[in-house]
Write an enzyme that holds these catalytic residues in place. Structure first.
Site, PDB file in Angstrom:
ATOM      1  N   TRP A   1      -1.137   8.375  -8.745  1.00 31.38           N
ATOM      2  CA  TRP A   1      -0.555   9.282  -7.758  1.00 31.38           C
ATOM      3  C   TRP A   1       0.349  10.337  -8.354  1.00 31.38           C
ATOM      4  O   TRP A   1       1.167  10.885  -7.646  1.00 31.38           O
ATOM      5  CB  TRP A   1       0.139   8.484  -6.652  1.00 31.38           C
ATOM      6  CG  TRP A   1      -0.817   8.189  -5.552  1.00 31.38           C
ATOM      7  CD1 TRP A   1      -1.941   7.425  -5.652  1.00 31.38           C
ATOM      8  CD2 TRP A   1      -0.778   8.680  -4.205  1.00 31.38           C
ATOM      9  NE1 TRP A   1      -2.599   7.400  -4.444  1.00 31.38           N
ATOM     10  CE2 TRP A   1      -1.907   8.160  -3.538  1.00 31.38           C
ATOM     11  CE3 TRP A   1       0.097   9.502  -3.496  1.00 31.38           C
ATOM     12  CZ2 TRP A   1      -2.182   8.435  -2.199  1.00 31.38           C
ATOM     13  CZ3 TRP A   1      -0.168   9.774  -2.167  1.00 31.38           C
ATOM     14  CH2 TRP A   1      -1.296   9.247  -1.529  1.00 31.38           C
TER      15      TRP A   1
ATOM     16  N   TYR B   1      -6.139   6.788 -13.422  1.00 31.23           N
ATOM     17  CA  TYR B   1      -5.987   6.729 -11.971  1.00 31.23           C
ATOM     18  C   TYR B   1      -4.517   6.788 -11.582  1.00 31.23           C
ATOM     19  O   TYR B   1      -3.703   6.119 -12.218  1.00 31.23           O
ATOM     20  CB  TYR B   1      -6.583   5.410 -11.449  1.00 31.23           C
ATOM     21  CG  TYR B   1      -6.410   5.272  -9.961  1.00 31.23           C
ATOM     22  CD1 TYR B   1      -7.342   5.835  -9.103  1.00 31.23           C
ATOM     23  CD2 TYR B   1      -5.297   4.633  -9.426  1.00 31.23           C
ATOM     24  CE1 TYR B   1      -7.168   5.752  -7.736  1.00 31.23           C
ATOM     25  CE2 TYR B   1      -5.131   4.546  -8.061  1.00 31.23           C
ATOM     26  CZ  TYR B   1      -6.062   5.101  -7.222  1.00 31.23           C
ATOM     27  OH  TYR B   1      -5.887   5.028  -5.871  1.00 31.23           O
TER      28      TYR B   1
HETATM   29  N1  LIG Z   1      -1.353  -5.877  -5.353  1.00 29.13           N
HETATM   30  C1  LIG Z   1      -1.555  -4.614  -5.002  1.00 29.13           C
HETATM   31  N2  LIG Z   1      -1.758  -3.680  -5.948  1.00 29.13           N
HETATM   32  C2  LIG Z   1      -1.971  -2.390  -5.607  1.00 29.13           C
HETATM   33  C3  LIG Z   1      -1.994  -2.013  -4.248  1.00 29.13           C
HETATM   34  C4  LIG Z   1      -1.784  -3.024  -3.252  1.00 29.13           C
HETATM   35  O1  LIG Z   1      -1.809  -2.772  -2.028  1.00 29.13           O
HETATM   36  N3  LIG Z   1      -1.565  -4.294  -3.673  1.00 29.13           N
HETATM   37  N4  LIG Z   1      -2.271  -0.711  -3.920  1.00 29.13           N
HETATM   38  C5  LIG Z   1      -3.108   0.026  -4.848  1.00 29.13           C
HETATM   39  C6  LIG Z   1      -3.179   1.433  -4.460  1.00 29.13           C
HETATM   40  S1  LIG Z   1      -3.850   1.736  -2.931  1.00 29.13           S
HETATM   41  C7  LIG Z   1      -2.823   2.429  -5.280  1.00 29.13           C
HETATM   42  S2  LIG Z   1      -3.148   4.042  -4.786  1.00 29.13           S
HETATM   43  C8  LIG Z   1      -2.245   2.183  -6.626  1.00 29.13           C
HETATM   44  C9  LIG Z   1      -1.123   3.158  -6.968  1.00 29.13           C
HETATM   45  O2  LIG Z   1      -0.882   3.120  -8.317  1.00 29.13           O
HETATM   46  P1  LIG Z   1      -0.287   4.400  -9.082  1.00 29.13           P
HETATM   47  O3  LIG Z   1      -0.816   5.653  -8.528  1.00 29.13           O
HETATM   48  O4  LIG Z   1      -0.451   4.136 -10.526  1.00 29.13           O
HETATM   49  O5  LIG Z   1       1.262   4.281  -8.690  1.00 29.13           O
HETATM   50  P2  LIG Z   1       2.454   5.315  -8.838  1.00 29.13           P
HETATM   51  O6  LIG Z   1       3.684   4.497  -8.836  1.00 29.13           O
HETATM   52  O7  LIG Z   1       2.357   6.365  -7.808  1.00 29.13           O
HETATM   53  O8  LIG Z   1       2.247   5.909 -10.314  1.00 29.13           O
HETATM   54  C10 LIG Z   1       2.235   7.250 -10.589  1.00 29.13           C
HETATM   55  C11 LIG Z   1       2.891   7.478 -11.953  1.00 29.13           C
HETATM   56  O9  LIG Z   1       2.723   8.849 -12.301  1.00 29.13           O
HETATM   57  C12 LIG Z   1       3.958   9.353 -12.792  1.00 29.13           C
HETATM   58  N5  LIG Z   1       3.975  10.815 -12.548  1.00 29.13           N
HETATM   59  C13 LIG Z   1       4.410  11.482 -11.459  1.00 29.13           C
HETATM   60  N6  LIG Z   1       4.229  12.806 -11.611  1.00 29.13           N
HETATM   61  C14 LIG Z   1       3.661  12.982 -12.820  1.00 29.13           C
HETATM   62  C15 LIG Z   1       3.223  14.148 -13.524  1.00 29.13           C
HETATM   63  O10 LIG Z   1       3.330  15.278 -13.075  1.00 29.13           O
HETATM   64  N7  LIG Z   1       2.667  13.938 -14.758  1.00 29.13           N
HETATM   65  C16 LIG Z   1       2.543  12.715 -15.303  1.00 29.13           C
HETATM   66  N8  LIG Z   1       2.004  12.608 -16.512  1.00 29.13           N
HETATM   67  N9  LIG Z   1       2.963  11.595 -14.650  1.00 29.13           N
HETATM   68  C17 LIG Z   1       3.499  11.733 -13.425  1.00 29.13           C
HETATM   69  C18 LIG Z   1       5.005   8.598 -12.010  1.00 29.13           C
HETATM   70  O11 LIG Z   1       6.253   8.637 -12.671  1.00 29.13           O
HETATM   71  C19 LIG Z   1       4.378   7.198 -11.926  1.00 29.13           C
HETATM   72  O12 LIG Z   1       4.745   6.403 -13.019  1.00 29.13           O
HETATM   73  O13 LIG Z   1      -1.725   0.842  -6.678  1.00 29.13           O
HETATM   74  C20 LIG Z   1      -2.700  -0.117  -6.321  1.00 29.13           C
HETATM   75  N10 LIG Z   1      -2.192  -1.454  -6.572  1.00 29.13           N
HETATM   76  N1  LIG Z   2       5.755   4.541   2.218  1.00 25.62           N
HETATM   77  C1  LIG Z   2       4.578   4.522   1.566  1.00 25.62           C
HETATM   78  N2  LIG Z   2       3.497   5.142   2.112  1.00 25.62           N
HETATM   79  C2  LIG Z   2       2.300   5.108   1.479  1.00 25.62           C
HETATM   80  C3  LIG Z   2       2.148   4.495   0.217  1.00 25.62           C
HETATM   81  C4  LIG Z   2       3.313   3.871  -0.359  1.00 25.62           C
HETATM   82  O1  LIG Z   2       3.259   3.304  -1.469  1.00 25.62           O
HETATM   83  N3  LIG Z   2       4.490   3.901   0.352  1.00 25.62           N
HETATM   84  N4  LIG Z   2       0.920   4.475  -0.409  1.00 25.62           N
HETATM   85  C5  LIG Z   2      -0.132   5.378   0.081  1.00 25.62           C
HETATM   86  C6  LIG Z   2      -1.445   4.890  -0.362  1.00 25.62           C
HETATM   87  S1  LIG Z   2      -1.956   5.235  -1.950  1.00 25.62           S
HETATM   88  C7  LIG Z   2      -2.282   4.183   0.420  1.00 25.62           C
HETATM   89  S2  LIG Z   2      -3.783   3.628  -0.210  1.00 25.62           S
HETATM   90  C8  LIG Z   2      -1.932   3.863   1.793  1.00 25.62           C
HETATM   91  C9  LIG Z   2      -2.103   2.352   2.045  1.00 25.62           C
HETATM   92  O2  LIG Z   2      -2.314   2.072   3.374  1.00 25.62           O
HETATM   93  P1  LIG Z   2      -2.703   0.565   3.778  1.00 25.62           P
HETATM   94  O3  LIG Z   2      -3.639   0.012   2.790  1.00 25.62           O
HETATM   95  O4  LIG Z   2      -3.115   0.570   5.184  1.00 25.62           O
HETATM   96  O5  LIG Z   2      -1.273  -0.131   3.597  1.00 25.62           O
HETATM   97  P2  LIG Z   2      -0.860  -1.645   3.304  1.00 25.62           P
HETATM   98  O6  LIG Z   2       0.622  -1.645   3.402  1.00 25.62           O
HETATM   99  O7  LIG Z   2      -1.463  -2.158   2.046  1.00 25.62           O
HETATM  100  O8  LIG Z   2      -1.472  -2.487   4.489  1.00 25.62           O
HETATM  101  C10 LIG Z   2      -1.303  -2.112   5.843  1.00 25.62           C
HETATM  102  C11 LIG Z   2      -1.046  -3.308   6.712  1.00 25.62           C
HETATM  103  O9  LIG Z   2      -2.102  -4.244   6.521  1.00 25.62           O
HETATM  104  C12 LIG Z   2      -1.552  -5.532   6.672  1.00 25.62           C
HETATM  105  N5  LIG Z   2      -2.439  -6.548   6.077  1.00 25.62           N
HETATM  106  C13 LIG Z   2      -2.537  -6.936   4.792  1.00 25.62           C
HETATM  107  N6  LIG Z   2      -3.445  -7.933   4.675  1.00 25.62           N
HETATM  108  C14 LIG Z   2      -3.933  -8.163   5.903  1.00 25.62           C
HETATM  109  C15 LIG Z   2      -4.909  -9.065   6.439  1.00 25.62           C
HETATM  110  O10 LIG Z   2      -5.517  -9.867   5.732  1.00 25.62           O
HETATM  111  N7  LIG Z   2      -5.157  -8.983   7.775  1.00 25.62           N
HETATM  112  C16 LIG Z   2      -4.504  -8.113   8.592  1.00 25.62           C
HETATM  113  N8  LIG Z   2      -4.824  -8.097   9.887  1.00 25.62           N
HETATM  114  N9  LIG Z   2      -3.570  -7.277   8.123  1.00 25.62           N
HETATM  115  C17 LIG Z   2      -3.295  -7.300   6.801  1.00 25.62           C
HETATM  116  C18 LIG Z   2      -0.206  -5.437   5.984  1.00 25.62           C
HETATM  117  O11 LIG Z   2       0.655  -6.471   6.443  1.00 25.62           O
HETATM  118  C19 LIG Z   2       0.248  -4.045   6.384  1.00 25.62           C
HETATM  119  O12 LIG Z   2       1.090  -4.085   7.513  1.00 25.62           O
HETATM  120  O13 LIG Z   2      -0.570   4.182   2.080  1.00 25.62           O
HETATM  121  C20 LIG Z   2      -0.137   5.452   1.594  1.00 25.62           C
HETATM  122  N10 LIG Z   2       1.214   5.668   2.097  1.00 25.62           N
HETATM  123 MO   LIG Z   3      -3.781   4.046  -2.499  1.00 29.34          MO
END
Ligand SMILES: Nc1nc2c(c(=O)[nH]1)N[C@H]1C(S)=C(S)[C@@H](COP(=O)(O)OP(=O)(O)OC[C@H]3O[C@@H](n4cnc5c(=O)[nH]c(N)nc54)[C@H](O)[C@@H]3O)O[C@H]1N2
Ligand SMILES: Nc1nc2c(c(=O)[nH]1)N[C@H]1C(S)=C(S)[C@@H](COP(=O)(O)OP(=O)(O)OC[C@H]3O[C@@H](n4cnc5c(=O)[nH]c(N)nc54)[C@H](O)[C@@H]3O)O[C@H]1N2
Ligand SMILES: [Mo]
Length: 828
Positions: free
Chosen positions: A169, A167
């Site tokens: 990005w 899994y």
């Molecule tokens: N506590 C907490 N945990 C969370 C979240 C949260 O809100 N709170 N959010 C969750 C969410 S929504 C998400 S989507 C995940 C994100 O988790 P990830 O998608 O695992 O996060 P990234 O840092 O984008 O990791 C992508 C990795 O791919 C590598 N990469 C980039 N390009 C390439 C390529 O072309 N080839 C290869 N082989 N590697 C490449 C990058 O260097 C990086 O290390 O985290 C989750 N974890």
């Molecule tokens: N710059 C940037 N952009 C991104 C990403 C990134 O890593 N960086 N990740 C991308 C990805 S994979 C995803 S999934 C999306 C994530 O998009 P979201 O999941 O919407 O992003 P978050 O920052 O986890 O949360 C959004 C808001 O929810 C609020 N929040 C958290 N817990 C609670 C709660 O219990 N109650 C309420 N009311 N609010 C709460 C947080 O304070 C925050 O302001 O963003 C995407 N865009």
């Molecule tokens: Mo995500």
């Protein structure tokens, strides 16, 4: 095209049925016509006047990333600068980091094998993962090691022993899709164990199909022009789009920010509900309501109760378009459980006074109200409930399918609401056919449990899943050591495996905890092609190679081709096509669709050589698209995909599952950790783990952008002034944050923009244990998942709970330890 796995679940036609949008508000910048164009691009534009070929400001090399499209400026083989394309209405600083990505100090330069593994084979010195020395090997040797292990495991244990879900990005680009390429290789060699769901919307995407008949989280939204014209009140519920729209799954069009800006300029009333006064609240100058974290469902119930008792709800809508409201009412009134969900009851739980909750009910009912929700609040235990309750609330308001009313769960993501263009769509490389006997997937966020408890059976959306015995994990394009909850538990799981392989450009914590590490190019070191605008599907960007592969790195395609050769499946893997042949094939397919839509395109060679991109026209009719308008207009002809064809406030399907932790209607559940739980006596602070402002998860943490957010050379922790004062913590101090699961070092940022009793540490800081390879070590860089817990949201969705935990903080005493998160390991 929203996410790879959605792409599989949803055929293109259904996506396109929903994606009927129109012209974006920003329009194409006039600047573009003032700039010099290449003769070729000009000629094409004259020949095909439907297109706007938009030359960027400099003669750089056009490419793109999750954070935008840009031209790379290259001098003497080095990328030195970046210029955003001129019609990006909201370019951000992340793109400026591209040169630092390419030339990062912690690039993985050569294929590397962990010393004990190289000497002793699979499983040797497992406990040394994370602390062992590394040894450089040749590509040939590395490929042979990987191929041998795949063969050994397939023969001895079968495909369920190889977890290749991977899994993450990865980079943009429809061809160099590391995850799909990995699966393509595995499917040619007996299959693999994959995953279901995702980390982003694990809970919401599973419950919504039962309620709305579609995921809602990855679907086109009522367009921004409609919102601006018709919405009288916009509610941003746990929503931080000014940050989260910086990035998109494909190349972002950044039209969502234009929409928010226009809404602000119009002066539409905006109310934000979030424990943190986030960037979007500030940008919109919104009224800020800060509930206790994890209590949103109670608040929504308080609003619903007010609507019900004051008869402010739309009975006719409920009757025509929904099912089961009558079964929800006894819960709302307390007839069924003795607790009326009054505003006063909700106030006690959420910390928002009853007067405000009633005010919200009155204002929602009085105005054309759009409820826009982010996803943070569903990344929690019982994360199925917030979005289900919000749909219930929106149904009571009766504005679903009307211009500017209802709910929207993707305005903050990849510019949902950016009107959809008409042209062609690029479908990327595919994973091929899964061989017979391929194992059923596991819920993505249960990976650590699956490794640690083989044979255990869990529930998942009405079915049972039994964990197989996993022997190997292959990661290509993700970073488990930041993404997954409870890092110490993950470490424990990782150290039981026979083999871990990671394809990566950098020495991330995931690479450091592997056995075999294969150096991958960044997307700027290879050719590719991508769409721009996940929902608008407005652009086609060439991704031209800007610099040569650094050191001995290779693209994932080349890496897997090499392994495929050892396994005797190279021809099937590559289909005997080169990188450019694949890209041309994808372009030609897309151009065929475009032609069918009466949008002729130049031949591939011209497109590629012009160093320019395609902008598809947006039909006027798409401009004012309204989500669920067709359903509202005729629910019999256009039923929802639920069993009843209506909005299911009460779901018989969920009832049949009989889960104690997910009732057949939206319901308030006390989470296992929150301010009222026993654990809060020891750990009084509630955690918020938002997505980082200046990163994409862990990506770019190893660039100078870090200087903008790091405090005392660690990830920042946002603390309310009263909480800091009570603990003698000053702004800029080093802070130890901890609970029973672990401890991290962070830098204090004291603020009034966060509710007292809550702290925020953004997800994505690179894990860096003070005692590498050992559980419980202090993470010296502030990886927040060291403190989160690893349980499924409920038996229904099994989503992750990353946005929830109780903890305590203290001023860090003693000498600041060195932060080696971005350093290379021993031997590298
Ligand atoms: N506590 C907490 N945990 C969370 C979240 C949260 O809100 N709170 N959010 C969750 C969410 S929504 C998400 S989507 C995940 C994100 O988790 P990830 O998608 O695992 O996060 P990234 O840092 O984008 O990791 C992508 C990795 O791919 C590598 N990469 C980039 N390009 C390439 C390529 O072309 N080839 C290869 N082989 N590697 C490449 C990058 O260097 C990086 O290390 O985290 C989750 N974890
Ligand atoms: N710059 C940037 N952009 C991104 C990403 C990134 O890593 N960086 N990740 C991308 C990805 S994979 C995803 S999934 C999306 C994530 O998009 P979201 O999941 O919407 O992003 P978050 O920052 O986890 O949360 C959004 C808001 O929810 C609020 N929040 C958290 N817990 C609670 C709660 O219990 N109650 C309420 N009311 N609010 C709460 C947080 O304070 C925050 O302001 O963003 C995407 N865009
Ligand atoms: Mo995500």
């Amino acid at each position: 095209m929203i996410k790879d796995n959605q792409q599989i679940n949803e055929p293109a036609w259904s996506r396109r049925r929903f994606l009927k949008g129109a012209a974006a508000i920003g329009g194409v910048s006039l600047m573009s016509t003032l700039l010099p164009k290449t003769a070729l691009a000009k000629a094409i534009e004259q020949a095909l006047p439907q297109f706007i070929y938009t030359k960027t400001a400099q003669d750089g090399i056009l490419t793109s990333a999750h954070w935008g499209a840009f031209q790379a400026v290259v001098k003497n083989g080095k990328m030195v600068d970046v210029v955003p394309v001129v019609d990006d209405p909201y370019p951000n600083e992340l793109i400026k980091m591209a040169p630092y990505q390419v030339h990062a100090k912690n690039r993985i330069k050569y294929p590397m094998v962990r010393k004990s593994y190289l000497e002793g084979g699979p499983g040797a010195g497992k406990e040394k993962r994370g602390s062992d020395e590394w040894v450089r090997v040749s590509w040939d040797k590395a490929n042979q090691l990987v191929a041998n292990e795949i063969t050994r495991l397939q023969t001895k244990y079968g495909p369920s022993s190889i977890y290749a879900g991977s899994y993450g990005w990865k980079s943009t680009g429809m061809f160099h899709n590391s995850r799909t390429l990995l699966q393509r290789l595995m499917n040619l060699n007996g299959g693999f164990l994959g995953y279901a769901g995702d980390y982003s919307t694990g809970a919401a995407q599973m419950i919504m199909p039962h309620v709305m008949g579609s995921m809602e989280v990855y679907e086109q939204q009522t367009t921004w022009p409609v919102i601006i014209e018709s919405s009288e009140l916009v509610v941003l519920w746990g929503f931080n789009a000014m940050v989260t729209l910086k990035n998109a799954w494909n190349v972002p069009d950044h039209e969502g920010q234009v929409g928010l800006q226009a809404l602000k300029e119009k002066g539409t009333r905006v109310i934000a509900i979030d424990p943190v006064r986030n960037e979007t609240v500030d940008f919109m100058d919104a009224e800020w309501i800060a509930p206790r974290p994890y209590t949103d469902v109670a608040m929504m119930l308080g609003i619903a109760h007010t609507l019900y008792t004051e008869e402010l709800y739309d009975k006719e809508f409920l009757e025509h378009y929904t099912k089961g409201f009558d079964k929800f009412v006894p819960y709302l009134t307390g007839e069924s459980d003795g607790t009326p969900k009054t505003a006063e009851w909700a106030a006690e739980i959420s910390g928002i006074d009853a007067k405000t909750i009633k005010m919200l009910a009155h204002e929602f009912a009085k105005n054309r109200t759009m409820l826009m929700a982010g996803w943070g609040m569903q990344r929690q235990q019982h994360g199925e409930q917030p979005h289900w309750m919000m749909v219930t609330l929106a149904a009571m308001l009766g504005q679903i399918g009307l211009p500017g009313g209802g709910f929207g769960f993707s305005y903050h993501y990849s510019s949902g609401g950016s009107p959809t263009a008409k042209g062609g769509i690029i479908s990327g490389i595919n994973a091929g056919k899964a061989p017979k006997g391929s194992p059923a997937p596991i819920p993505v966020a249960r990976i650590a449990e699956a490794i640690l408890e083989p044979g255990k059976t869990i529930q998942f959306n009405g079915k049972s899943v039994t964990y197989p015995e996993i022997k190997m994990v292959y990661v290509a394009g993700g970073n488990p050591f930041h993404q997954h909850q409870d890092t110490n538990n993950l470490l424990k799981a990782w150290q039981t495996l026979d083999t871990i392989i990671v394809n990566e450009p950098y020495w991330t914590a995931s690479a450091k905890h592997a056995d075999i590490v294969l150096p991958t190019t960044t997307s700027y070191e290879r050719n590719d092609i991508d769409m721009g605008g996940d929902y608008s599907q407005r652009y086609v960007f060439p991704m031209h190679k800007a610099v040569e592969p650094q050191f001995e790195s290779k693209s994932d395609f080349d890496i897997f081709s090499g392994i495929a050769e050892k396994l005797g499946v190279k021809a099937a893997f590559t289909e005997n096509k080169t990188e450019m042949q694949w890209i041309k094939g994808m372009y030609d397919e897309m151009a065929k669709q475009a032609r069918a839509n009466r949008v002729p395109l130049p031949p591939f060679s011209m497109f590629w050589e012009a160093n320019d991109y395609i902008t598809f026209p947006i039909p006027d009719t798409n401009q004012k698209w309204i989500r669920h308008a067709d359903f509202r207009e005729n629910p019999l002809l256009n039923p929802l995909g639920t069993p009843s064809g209506r909005i299911e406030i009460y779901s018989d399907t969920v009832e049949k599952m009989g889960y104690a932790d997910c009732a057949p209607h939206a319901k308030w559940y006390e989470p296992k950790e929150w301010y009222k739980a026993d654990i809060a006596k020891k750990y009084p602070l509630s955690l918020n783990t938002a997505h980082p402002t200046n990163r994409l998860h862990s990506q770019l943490d190893n660039t100078p952008l870090r200087d903008k957010y790091a405090v005392a050379n660690r990830e920042a922790i946002l603390i309310n002034a009263s909480d800091a004062k009570a603990r003698g913590i000053a702004d800029g101090d080093l802070v130890r944050a901890f609970n029973d699961r672990g401890q991290i070092l962070v830098g204090a940022k004291i603020s009034d923009a966060i509710r007292p009793g809550v702290i925020r540490v953004s997800e994505g800081a690179w894990y860096d244990s003070a005692t590498p390879g050992k559980e419980g070590g202090l993470c010296r860089n502030g990886c927040i998942n060291v403190l989160t817990f690893d349980v499924g949201s409920s038996q229904l969705a099994q989503g992750n709970c990353g946005h929830m935990a109780q903890l305590e903080i203290e001023k860090y005493q003693g000498k600041a330890p060195e932060n080696t998160a971005h350093a290379v390991p021993r031997g590298a």
